[in-house]
Design a protein around this motif. Structure first.
Motif: not given
Length: 265
Positions: A236-256
């Protein structure tokens, strides 16, 4: 294959949004990802842009967990139409309700574990989107999982539901599945300017310690927009989407990373 149940014992906290966000992170990382839509509302299947076609559903699989049935219940996500990657869904259905009973036999509680044994070589990440209850569907999902990710929000009733969820995970671990542990609780739909929200966040940090996953997830319109258009937030385009994506990346990193969090820690 990492297997995680995404759960809440209170509805309306954005559990499916978190499931789709983590699936989006897996997709962006190139992980072979499967989302199993245990919730009879089947919102995860919709959010993954799945065309039903002639596919069977989770209900068919739970009723007859044979290899052919399992394969026929899995469909590719529409996310991959224009982007390379593997994101599949085992389709949800209102018919799942027939398995959401308060009492399960020993064979029934291991049913989803039996299903996933058939798929072990096919996926790197499996996310089970559970209904907001502690009946049969949730307990089958938890028994098949390595970890339970509890989704909550900063409200009085959600604090109590989170406490019940952690207690239930610990009890199921002792009674049925020794490998099962709580991954932690992610606090969703936070409004940073809300005094009540900050009070509840502080309360959960005090109650649950390092079981609270930091940082909390802010309420973002972009998540609703991406989900409404059946698009992964990472695309999804936009800075807000990038910020949200980064949080889910961190959540995935915790899972892994798979750091164990013991009862009461």
């Amino acid at each position: 294959m990492r297997v995680v149940s995404v759960s809440s014992l209170k509805g309306g906290v954005g559990k499916t949004t978190v499931t789709l966000g983590v699936a989006s992170a897996g997709f962006a990382r190139g992980l072979r990802t499967l989302v199993i839509d245990m919730d009879p509302q089947s919102d995860a299947s919709t959010g993954l842009d799945v065309v039903m076609g002639n596919h069977l559903t989770v209900a068919h699989v739970l009723g007859n967990p044979k290899p052919q049935t399992i394969r026929q219940a899995i469909a590719p996500s529409g996310w991959t139409k224009n982007h390379r990657g593997t994101v599949h869904a085992m389709l949800g259905s209102p018919a799942n309700m027939q398995f959401d009973t308060p009492v399960l036999t020993k064979r029934e509680i291991w049913r989803m574990e039996e299903v996933l044994a058939e798929l072990e070589a096919d996926y790197d990440l499996v996310l089970l989107d559970c209904p907001p209850s502690l009946n049969g569907l949730t307990r089958m999902a938890w028994t098949a999982s390595d970890r339970v990710l509890v989704v909550t929000e900063p409200s009085l009733f959600s604090v109590a539901a989170t406490q019940r969820a952690f207690r239930a995970v610990d009890e199921l671990q002792r009674a049925v599945s020794p490998r099962l542990q709580a991954l932690g609780a992610v606090i969703n739909r936070v409004r940073p300017q809300s005094i009540e929200h900050q009070f509840r966040i502080d309360e959960m940090r005090e109650m649950f310690g390092n079981r609270v996953i930091e940082p909390p997830l802010q309420e973002r319109v972009v998540l609703q927009q991406a989900q409404g258009s059946a698009t992964p937030v990472h695309l999804w385009p936009g800075e807000s989407a990038e910020e949200a994506a980064a949080l889910f990346d961190a959540l995935l990193a915790r899972i892994q990373s798979d750091v164990p969090i013991g009862p009461g820690n």
